[in-house]
Design an enzyme around this catalytic site. Structure first.
Site, PDB file in Angstrom:
ATOM      1  CD  GLU A   9      -9.280  14.374 -50.969  1.00 55.80           C
ATOM      2  OE1 GLU A   9     -10.201  15.196 -51.073  1.00 55.80           O
ATOM      3  OE2 GLU A   9      -9.411  13.269 -50.411  1.00 55.80           O
ATOM      4  CG  ASP A  82      -9.506  14.282 -47.311  1.00 59.29           C
ATOM      5  OD1 ASP A  82      -8.380  14.701 -47.000  1.00 59.29           O
ATOM      6  OD2 ASP A  82     -10.432  15.041 -47.662  1.00 59.29           O
ATOM      7  CG  ASP A  84     -13.318  10.363 -46.742  1.00 54.42           C
ATOM      8  OD1 ASP A  84     -12.595  10.234 -47.756  1.00 54.42           O
ATOM      9  OD2 ASP A  84     -13.905  11.433 -46.478  1.00 54.42           O
ATOM     10  CD  GLU A  86     -16.635  11.224 -52.314  1.00 55.89           C
ATOM     11  OE1 GLU A  86     -15.957  11.902 -53.093  1.00 55.89           O
ATOM     12  OE2 GLU A  86     -17.744  10.750 -52.601  1.00 55.89           O
ATOM     13  CE1 TYR A 307     -10.979  14.406 -44.036  1.00 51.02           C
ATOM     14  CE2 TYR A 307     -12.134  12.381 -43.502  1.00 51.02           C
ATOM     15  CZ  TYR A 307     -11.814  13.379 -44.404  1.00 51.02           C
ATOM     16  OH  TYR A 307     -12.331  13.352 -45.675  1.00 51.02           O
ATOM     17  NE  ARG A 309     -16.291  15.563 -46.287  1.00 51.88           N
ATOM     18  CZ  ARG A 309     -15.376  16.454 -46.667  1.00 51.88           C
ATOM     19  NH1 ARG A 309     -14.101  16.198 -46.456  1.00 51.88           N
ATOM     20  NH2 ARG A 309     -15.728  17.591 -47.233  1.00 51.88           N
ATOM     21  CG  HIS A 354     -11.634   6.791 -39.258  1.00 54.45           C
ATOM     22  ND1 HIS A 354     -12.459   7.184 -40.280  1.00 54.45           N
ATOM     23  CD2 HIS A 354     -10.531   6.271 -39.849  1.00 54.45           C
ATOM     24  CE1 HIS A 354     -11.882   6.905 -41.442  1.00 54.45           C
ATOM     25  NE2 HIS A 354     -10.709   6.345 -41.189  1.00 54.45           N
TER      26      HIS A 354
END
Length: 776
Positions: A9, A82, A84, A86, A307, A309, A354
């Site tokens: 990203e 990423d 997640d 999104e 990460y 989030r 995660h």
């Protein structure tokens, strides 16, 4: 020519990962989302199974072209956005664009996820690719469709019924409701007086206090003593009964364990950074992103944290092993528990793969990396490192002591409480903060060694007056905490929710507390009255749970959207026909207009709420909400002064940001000036070395200090400056800063300097501070 193309990203991450992977890999950045819904009506079509029309985001058009061009020379495409929801959506959107361009012919496509940006993690992820998760993609599409449908249908209704430029959102509206309701609770709060009685005692040369719990055989509650007369009668009776001493009647000792907090997830990181560092949620996430994507240290680039989030409190086995080894080396083997500490993830949607937010290696101490980091980066890394280490340390052991002291007889009883930390354990490294604790709540109270039947000298019996206090206004930390507890939004969206409310001018942040604006109150009143279901906390939380169920593959997203859309669009149509603008923006008053005799109402204008006649435009009577009814509507003249531009009289006017001086000949003459002239503090500006620091008032009426050479010099302070240089960094001035926890101190205003010392100047009045600035 690179055979493998990797898409991430951000360009910062791309640079780091390309170094790890070598010459056979080319790494490019998508620069965030590559496409979004078309910004007009019809982007989501409910009549066609919620078909969604997308377009490439203009600013990222060239990045998509660059990726398409690079893919021509590659055999394999790795989508490494990423890890997640999104990130999954960004990869899918890019894939759809590349399919449309027919750029994927004979190309292998893989999805890889980097939970930390280290060489080992990156190489492992490339070696173990997966496929895109259609469930995550559908959940993200459903969220985007819902946000669009609410925004594009409810916002125009607000324009018609309140005023243009307003917006409503699926998640922002319940968050606004929380802030407004807290403000209404504070305004409706009725203060109650109450009194407490304390004994001031001394034993073993140590002063301590004990609080009256029983009087004449009755247990006291908060409101047993509600006036000075009763308090003083009780005080005198106790002094007579005590005869200069209290007798130890009972001693209770309990030992309790205090356990460390779990490692950070997104929401707890945002809360602690707000409490301990004063960071906004937006700032926290921005700095955390920098630490995750990689920092250059001595010629190498490495991600410092995992990460940021995440809803998971899991730590990898390797990470726990390394942390336990470091605790043994640095803090002693006695602080390493026999078994690793285990924490349970609360979120049903957290993925076990995660991890919590932790340093990529515990061996990278905050002091070792300080020289490579900005002050903000170092503060946040230090916070994450300490929390992570502490979470795997042994519990703290605390002795709780309560001493009951009889006054004359057992019917009058005082109680002294205290605690002693027997074993610090994790508290040697980190202790979680709390919101809105009273002064001294976090201080240990130590008691002298006493035994039953000891006679303790009584120095004084104090009668203390108190008043009940309303609930505190929301801070960023307490708002995030309540949003999470109510299940409104998700941690990755909290920063956006808060920013949106501020950008829409529905709330303001003053002294780190949220205040609803007049517009915010009226929007909330309209939504709670007419769209009650859609700002209901439980409804919003249940809808979030349904969307999470989509991401887990437990629900289909199309039926979910149908279930939401049909009653919502029907309600929009009903309210558009039945609600009149005046019902929303006007509030009836039991007062007649002094000019025409018709009723007055509280109305919403361009500059906030005001009182006006209901027969406008036939009658134009208005006055400020704060003005008395008998005040003249004529503007107040400024005595002895004329306009410097046109020689007409000057008058005191009211504007959006309060009162100011303006020319009576407006609009022909537009001269204005502040009602309060800036005051010279007598302190020279340390930045430009030409101007003086002036005391000014912001539009919000908040006092600040800035250079007289503004806008050429933009040096500014929130705290009063004094003519005294910092002994630590030699900055030419210090400031006087008062906080609840630390009291009043002389503090260096430089961000990278930690100098602070107690202020012993006494008088802190405005006049005294100005004199102190000139003559320290």
């Amino acid at each position: 020519m690179s055979k493998n193309l990797v898409i991430v990203e951000s360009p910062a991450k791309a640079k780091t990962i390309e170094k790890y992977l070598g010459k056979d890999f080319k790494v490019l950045a998508s620069y965030g989302h590559v496409r979004d819904l078309i910004p007009k009506e019809g982007a989501v079509d409910p009549d066609n199974h919620f078909a969604m029309k997308y377009q490439v985001i203009e600013r990222n058009q060239r990045h998509v072209l660059e990726i398409t061009k690079a893919l021509k020379d590659a055999d394999t495409l790795y989508l490494a956005t990423d890890p997640d929801r999104e990130g999954e959506a960004i990869s899918w959107h890019l894939l759809e664009l590349l399919k449309a361009k027919k750029a994927l012919k004979n190309k292998a496509v893989h999805r890889v996820a980097f939970h930390e940006i280290t060489k080992k993690a990156v190489i492992e992820a490339i070696a173990n690719p997966a496929e895109l998760s259609l469930n995550l993609i559908n959940a993200q599409q459903a969220r985007r469709a819902l946000d669009y449908l609410v925004g594009f249908n409810l916002s125009p209704l607000l324009w018609k019924k309140i005023r243009r430029g307003l917006s409503a959102g699926r998640v922002q509206s319940p968050a606004l409701r929380m802030i407004v309701e807290r403000a209404l609770d504070i305004e409706a709060f009725k203060t109650r007086e109450y009194w407490t009685i304390e004994a001031q005692l001394q034993a073993e040369k140590q002063l301590f206090n004990a609080k009256l719990t029983h009087f004449n055989g009755k247990k006291l509650s908060q409101f047993s003593l509600t006036n000075q007369s009763d308090a003083e009668k009780t005080q005198k009776a106790l002094i007579v009964a005590a005869q200069g001493k209290l007798i130890v009647a009972k001693i209770e000792k309990k030992q309790r364990k205090r356990h460390p907090s779990p490692p950070f997830i997104t929401s707890t990181l945002q809360q602690e950074a707000a409490r301990k560092l004063g960071f906004t949620t937006k700032r926290t996430m921005m700095v955390a992103q920098q630490l995750y994507e990689g920092i250059e240290m001595g010629g190498e680039i490495a991600g410092l944290i995992t990460y940021m989030r995440t809803d998971s409190v899991n730590l990898s086995v390797d990470a726990v092993t390394e942390i336990r080894e470091l605790i043994g080396e640095k803090y002693g083997a006695e602080n390493v528990p026999k078994q690793p500490q285990q924490y349970k993830t609360k979120s049903k949607n957290a993925q076990e793969a995660h991890e919590a937010i932790r340093p990529t290696t515990a061996q990278r101490l905050p002091a070792q990396v300080k020289t490579y980091l900005t002050p903000e980066q170092h503060k946040l890394y230090d916070l994450i490192w300490k929390r992570t280490i502490a979470c795997q340390m042994i519990h703290a052991t605390i002795d709780m002591i309560a001493i009951d002291l009889a006054c004359g007889n057992e019917e009058n009883n005082f109680r002294a409480t205290g605690s002693v930390i027997v074993k610090q354990g994790f508290m040697a490294v980190y202790l979680e903060s709390e919101d809105d604790t009273s002064e001294g709540d976090d201080k240990e109270k130590f008691l002298p060694p006493l035994k039953v039947a000891d006679k303790v000298p009584l120095l004084e019996v104090l009668a203390n007056q108190h008043f009940t206090e309303p609930p505190p206004r929301y801070s960023e930390a307490s708002l995030v905490k309540d949003l999470e507890e109510h299940g409104i939004g998700r941690p990755s969206t909290y920063s956006t929710i808060i920013s949106t409310l501020q950008n829409r001018e529905y709330v303001t942040l003053e002294s780190k507390r949220f205040y609803p604006t007049d517009v915010g109150r009226i929007v909330n009143k309209f939504l709670t009255a007419h769209f009650t279901k859609y700002v209901d906390y439980n409804f919003t939380a249940d809808l979030e749970d349904d969307l999470d169920a989509v991401s887990r593959g437990e629900k289909d997203w199309i039926p979910l959207l149908h279930e939401f859309w049909q009653p919502f669009t029907q309600l929009i149509q009903e309210k558009e026909a039945s609600v009149q603008r005046k019902d929303v923006t006007q509030e009836a008053m039991d007062e007649a207009c002094p000019d025409c005799g018709n009723p007055l109402s509280i109305r919403l204008g361009r500059n906030g709420r005001f009182i006006g006649c209901t027969h406008y435009p036939d009658c134009s009577y208005t006055r400020n909400l704060t003005d008395d009814a008998d005040e003249s509507g004529a503007p107040e003249l400024v005595e002895g002064r004329l306009c410097p531009l046109c020689n007409n009289t000057l008058v005191i006017k009211n504007g959006r940001y309060g009162k100011f001086i303006g020319c009576s000949a407006y609009p022909n003459c537009k001269h204005i000036e502040p009602l309060e002239k800036p005051q010279d503090t007598g302190v020279s500006c340390p930045q430009c070395k030409k101007g003086q620091i002036l005391k000014r008032k912001a539009r919000s009426n908040k006092v600040f200090y800035s250079c007289s050479n503004y806008p050429k010099c933009k040096y500014a302070l929130w705290d009063a400056p004094i003519n005294e240089s910092c002994p630590q960094c030699h900055w030419p001035l210090l400031t006087i800063k008062t906080t609840k926890r630390r009291g009043t101190e002389k503090v260096c205003p430089q961000k990278d300097c930690s100098y602070a010392t107690p202020y012993e100047g006494g008088d802190l009045s405005e006049k005294s501070l100005l004199n102190l600035a000139k003559f320290p």
